[in-house]
Design a protein around this motif. Sequence first.
Motif, short mmCIF file in Angstrom:
data_model
loop_
_atom_site.label_atom_id
_atom_site.label_comp_id
_atom_site.label_asym_id
_atom_site.label_seq_id
_atom_site.Cartn_x
_atom_site.Cartn_y
_atom_site.Cartn_z
N CYS A 56 0.98 -1.29 -0.06
CA CYS A 56 -0.03 0.13 0.00
C CYS A 56 0.88 1.16 -0.10
O CYS A 56 0.30 2.22 -0.68
CB CYS A 56 -0.79 0.15 1.21
N GLY A 57 1.99 1.12 0.66
CA GLY A 57 2.86 2.25 0.69
C GLY A 57 3.33 2.52 -0.69
O GLY A 57 3.58 3.82 -1.08
N LEU A 58 4.04 1.66 -1.43
CA LEU A 58 4.34 1.95 -2.55
C LEU A 58 3.24 2.66 -3.63
O LEU A 58 3.61 3.51 -4.41
CB LEU A 58 4.74 0.56 -3.49
N PRO B 203 5.57 -0.24 -8.29
CA PRO B 203 4.47 -0.56 -7.25
C PRO B 203 3.59 -1.83 -7.78
O PRO B 203 2.99 -2.43 -6.88
CB PRO B 203 3.70 0.68 -7.49
N TRP B 204 3.26 -1.98 -8.96
CA TRP B 204 2.47 -2.73 -9.42
C TRP B 204 2.83 -4.07 -9.71
O TRP B 204 2.38 -5.32 -9.29
CB TRP B 204 1.73 -2.54 -10.83
N THR C 117 -4.45 -1.46 -4.67
CA THR C 117 -4.87 -0.85 -5.70
C THR C 117 -6.18 0.33 -5.42
O THR C 117 -6.11 1.18 -5.99
CB THR C 117 -5.71 -1.72 -6.70
N PHE C 118 -6.66 -0.07 -4.20
CA PHE C 118 -7.88 0.78 -3.71
C PHE C 118 -6.96 2.13 -3.27
O PHE C 118 -7.48 3.26 -3.49
CB PHE C 118 -8.53 0.06 -2.49
N PHE C 119 -5.99 1.96 -2.43
CA PHE C 119 -5.15 3.21 -2.10
C PHE C 119 -4.58 4.03 -3.21
O PHE C 119 -4.49 5.05 -3.17
CB PHE C 119 -4.05 2.71 -1.10
N PHE D 237 12.85 -0.23 4.14
CA PHE D 237 11.96 -1.56 4.21
C PHE D 237 11.92 -2.46 3.00
O PHE D 237 11.17 -3.45 3.11
CB PHE D 237 10.79 -1.12 4.94
N LEU D 238 11.97 -1.91 2.09
CA LEU D 238 11.63 -2.54 0.77
C LEU D 238 12.71 -3.68 0.34
O LEU D 238 13.85 -3.43 0.01
CB LEU D 238 11.38 -1.57 -0.42
N PRO D 239 12.13 -4.90 0.24
CA PRO D 239 13.03 -5.93 -0.07
C PRO D 239 13.32 -6.05 -1.63
O PRO D 239 12.43 -5.59 -2.22
CB PRO D 239 12.55 -7.15 0.51
#
Length: 611
Positions: free
Chosen positions: A296-298, A491-492, A512-514, A556-558
């Motif tokens: 969601c953050g992305l 992000p997708w 996707t909602f966010f 935090f992104l792996p």
Amino acid sequence: MAKNTAVKNANGNVRPRKLYDAPDDEKLELKLDSITSKAKTPCFVYVLTFFSALGGFLFGYDTGVISGAMILLRLHFSLSSLWQELVVSVTLAAAAVFALVGGCLNDRLGRRTVIMTASIIFSVGAVCMGISIDKYMLLTGRIVIGAGIGLTSTTIPMYLAECTPPHIRGRLVSTHIAMVAGGQFIASVLDGIFGWDKKNGWRYMLGLAGIPAFVQFVGFIFMPESPRWLITSGQEVKARRVLQAMRGQLDIDEEFESIKNSCHEAEQAEHASGHKPVIVQMLQTPAVRRALLIGCGLQIIQQVVGINTVLYYSATIIHMTGVKGDEAAIWLAAVTACAYFLFTILGLYLVEKIGRRALTLGSLMGAIVSLGWLAVGFQLSSQNTPHMTLTELPILNSTCGAYSTCNQCMLDLNCGFCYVDNGNAGISNSSCLPADYDNPWSAKSGRCKKSSDKSDVTWAYDYCPTPYSWMPMVGLVLYLVFFAPGMGPMPWTINSEIYPLWARSTGNAAATFFNWVFNLAVSMSFISMTETLTRFGTFLLYAGLACIGLLVLFLFLPETKGKALEEVEGVFAQPWCGGVHTIEYNTKTIQYVHIRGLNRDGRESELDSPE
């Protein structure tokens, strides 16, 4: 027989078998097996990707075509500013709602069925808009199109991630977003082609979206369902055949067993959870909760750094370079959209070369620099605009005559700048005149009124002549160049990979909602922000939000490059804070390690330690 590709390390943990673990007589064979598996991706996978990516094309086309069509629609239907905003924003709102609906339908009906349903919805919406007899029918068509966008934006990246081989998964999933940029480019070209037809040009612009929607529907009649969904619905024999076709080989035992065990693990966990809603289970499971926060953050970061406002504002920036005609501005906007599309294609090449994490972070750093450049460019442009040299007859109930510079005049949405362009000699006879807010392309009175016989004057409603007009244009191009390969598709792509099977539909739907909610919020607030913060402050705010996003993703992104979907589940198993022993995960490990809260024997899993 499949080779044993897992070994135990000194601590007893299972990890992937590396080439150096094999005896000398097996090293060459293992290496050749690896090379061969990557070289035998069947053409069927690329055909599947093409028909899937048509959903991305429709996504981009229907969100992009309205900008050119609106020039004709507002005259044909006499749309007020409120109605213009409603026609644009209602599609984003519908997409947000149906992104959540798509998450439920994907688990119940399957990915293929949802995509085919979305194709029908796109076709119905395109026909409805193309034959609209009033603004209410037009609005209905835009709502229907929004429903199709919401379903495809949730489903297609996940479908591609589940069907494609791990070593090219990132590239093929990113194709979906590349086609979004392609749809926006084609939309801008068709806007230019049909823009001359003031009466029916908008019908062609909006109605032509039905053609790729129909092609996608016909194509998906022959496309298979995702193997993972087939297994969860009890169709294991069919799932095996589909997976063999997608891998181009009969020996898929190891991958098939890994997927099957993952599906069985999800079923057991569902029974153990007492059939709680999936989103509740996700939030209660630390590893999956961390994946959801990143996913969601992305999507939120993608929107709050201003990509859509930069794209929506491109016409004004082009006007600021001195382009006065609407037709010329439309074609130059098409060139800008083409550049965005080409650099999105570059991202398809880079995603498997440098990885998702590096591409995302590098893209965001470039966007920060570009947004800073845009902010400075707008500031210099606003500080160096012409002064008023001519006072025309006073207009009752208008404040336009009180402004002393073009920048002050332009910031008032009820005023416009009228002047004589002398080429290299500069401008003269400049004045600020009242404009009609709902139809601002002509002054209400004075020299720049359409009925006036003064042919040597120029009317500027949304720009000011300035020697610094090149700076925002350069900033726009740089922004798109940096944003397109990374923050556009990643992000997708990452969201399609990071959730376990039981949470994949819901996780993608929530992210996707966010995306659509923040897309709508940022787009709708842009005008008011430029009025309160100025353009300089608005783009500086976007740059600041991008800096915060960069820090969060850096921490935090792996990296998920080259990992099987079942293997990706383990990358969030370790808490962000607090020390635990390091665990190496591979496909064989994850299929037996339950990270949702309960192991098979009912004991609490060590992976569910608090964060």
